[in-house]
Scaffold this motif. Sequence first.
Motif, short mmCIF file in Angstrom:
data_model
loop_
_atom_site.label_atom_id
_atom_site.label_comp_id
_atom_site.label_asym_id
_atom_site.label_seq_id
_atom_site.Cartn_x
_atom_site.Cartn_y
_atom_site.Cartn_z
N ALA A 1 29.01 2.49 54.47
CA ALA A 1 28.56 4.12 54.11
C ALA A 1 29.65 4.84 53.57
CB ALA A 1 28.04 4.67 55.69
N ARG A 2 30.99 4.70 53.94
CA ARG A 2 32.18 5.03 53.43
C ARG A 2 32.41 4.86 52.03
NH1 ARG A 2 35.93 1.91 57.54
NH2 ARG A 2 34.43 0.37 56.82
N VAL B 1 21.84 11.31 43.20
CA VAL B 1 22.80 10.50 44.01
C VAL B 1 22.47 10.52 45.42
CG1 VAL B 1 25.05 9.62 43.93
CG2 VAL B 1 24.15 10.20 41.58
N SER B 2 22.44 11.99 45.90
CA SER B 2 22.27 12.23 46.93
C SER B 2 21.16 11.45 47.54
CB SER B 2 22.31 13.64 47.51
OG SER B 2 23.62 14.20 47.12
N ALA B 3 19.90 11.50 47.08
CA ALA B 3 18.77 10.78 47.34
C ALA B 3 18.96 9.41 47.62
CB ALA B 3 17.52 11.12 46.40
N VAL B 4 19.85 8.55 46.89
CA VAL B 4 20.03 7.17 47.02
C VAL B 4 20.68 7.34 48.18
CG1 VAL B 4 21.37 5.16 46.16
CG2 VAL B 4 19.98 6.70 44.47
N TYR B 5 21.51 7.84 48.56
CA TYR B 5 22.32 7.86 49.74
C TYR B 5 21.86 8.00 51.05
CZ TYR B 5 25.81 8.68 53.37
OH TYR B 5 26.40 8.33 54.66
N GLU C 1 25.17 5.20 60.92
CA GLU C 1 26.60 4.86 60.03
C GLU C 1 27.15 6.02 59.41
OE1 GLU C 1 25.73 1.61 57.07
OE2 GLU C 1 24.74 0.30 58.64
N THR C 2 26.42 6.96 58.93
CA THR C 2 26.90 7.86 58.55
C THR C 2 27.78 8.83 59.52
OG1 THR C 2 25.09 8.68 57.08
CG2 THR C 2 26.24 10.44 57.59
N ARG C 3 26.97 8.80 60.74
CA ARG C 3 27.84 9.63 61.76
C ARG C 3 29.21 8.95 62.12
NH1 ARG C 3 25.73 10.49 68.15
NH2 ARG C 3 27.89 11.24 68.96
N ALA C 4 28.97 7.54 62.18
CA ALA C 4 30.22 6.71 62.66
C ALA C 4 31.26 6.88 61.35
CB ALA C 4 30.08 5.35 62.53
N ALA C 5 31.14 7.07 60.12
CA ALA C 5 31.90 6.97 58.88
C ALA C 5 32.58 8.31 59.07
CB ALA C 5 31.16 6.76 57.44
N ILE C 6 31.94 9.44 59.35
CA ILE C 6 32.52 10.66 59.25
C ILE C 6 33.47 10.94 60.81
CG2 ILE C 6 32.13 13.25 60.03
CD1 ILE C 6 29.56 13.06 58.48
N GLN C 7 33.15 10.20 61.95
CA GLN C 7 33.89 10.34 63.07
C GLN C 7 35.24 9.35 62.86
OE1 GLN C 7 30.23 11.34 66.41
NE2 GLN C 7 31.77 9.68 66.75
N ARG C 8 35.27 8.58 62.03
CA ARG C 8 36.15 7.60 61.95
C ARG C 8 37.32 8.43 61.06
NH1 ARG C 8 34.91 1.20 61.14
NH2 ARG C 8 33.55 1.05 62.89
N HIS C 9 36.93 9.22 60.27
CA HIS C 9 37.79 9.75 59.19
C HIS C 9 38.02 11.16 59.42
CE1 HIS C 9 38.09 6.17 56.78
NE2 HIS C 9 36.65 6.08 56.97
N THR D 1 20.90 16.67 62.08
CA THR D 1 20.38 17.19 60.93
C THR D 1 19.44 16.60 60.13
OG1 THR D 1 22.09 19.09 60.73
CG2 THR D 1 20.83 18.50 58.74
N LEU D 2 20.03 14.95 59.92
CA LEU D 2 19.31 14.01 59.03
C LEU D 2 17.90 13.51 59.79
CD1 LEU D 2 22.19 12.08 57.71
CD2 LEU D 2 20.91 13.51 56.39
N ARG D 3 18.03 13.69 61.00
CA ARG D 3 16.90 13.38 61.90
C ARG D 3 15.84 14.41 61.98
NH1 ARG D 3 21.02 9.91 64.77
NH2 ARG D 3 20.48 8.02 64.61
#
Length: 253
Positions: free
Chosen positions: A16-17, A108-112, A120-128, A144-146
Amino acid sequence: MLTYAPGESVVHRLDARSKLAFQLGFAAAAFAHPEPDWLAGLAVVAALGLALARLSPVRVFREYWFVFLLLLSSPLVAAVSLSAPWVVPARAVDPLLAVSRVGLILFVSAVYVRTTPVRETRAAIQRHVPGKTGRLLGVGVALTLRFVPVLTRDLRSVRDAIRARGGENRSVVDRGRRLGTVGLSRALERADRLSVALRARCFSWNPTPPEMTFSRVDYAVLAVGVGLGIAGLVPVVAGVAGGLVPVVVGLVG
């Protein structure tokens, strides 16, 4: 509305990163270079991303048709003149280039969104993003995504129910009022149920994140994203520096 769907595509297997870094670089490159040739190159990159994710551009158009309709309305309005000649196509060029950048970023955002699990998005944000700020931001993005796709489905079901009961014969204002009232009521009910569900499941601000590792493909995608970001930022920095030089010279002189 597009949501995550499990798959075995190349983009699904990326970290995700690396995908987030690519999105940021792509957006920077798109907004910094409005030239048609550059946007055409970015369109090829976006099309390649859709192909690797096995996501049809028609599906993206169908899901976000209202956004694309708003984007296309800008050049159409700009081309219309209140006096003869009534239509001036040249006026639509700059607005069309501007909205094209937004459209490419949307693809590109739709692909993500389609290829990345919310956790995984949440984990990537909280790690950085350190501390409670990162945890709050990660939780906000995850919810929000859910939550937004659920609300979208509720609005569609309300709209279908209005049509089934002869709502098409009512005025647009009346249909909008009914849709807004029932939609808001369902949104509040969803929010209450979500709050109860989070408490019942002992919601944690800092849950155990999923394992995240970079592969060789991730490093390649990260390099492309950084390269696009640099290509987008260099003209901006150069322009700012070029504007400051005369000011500095004047002050020194």
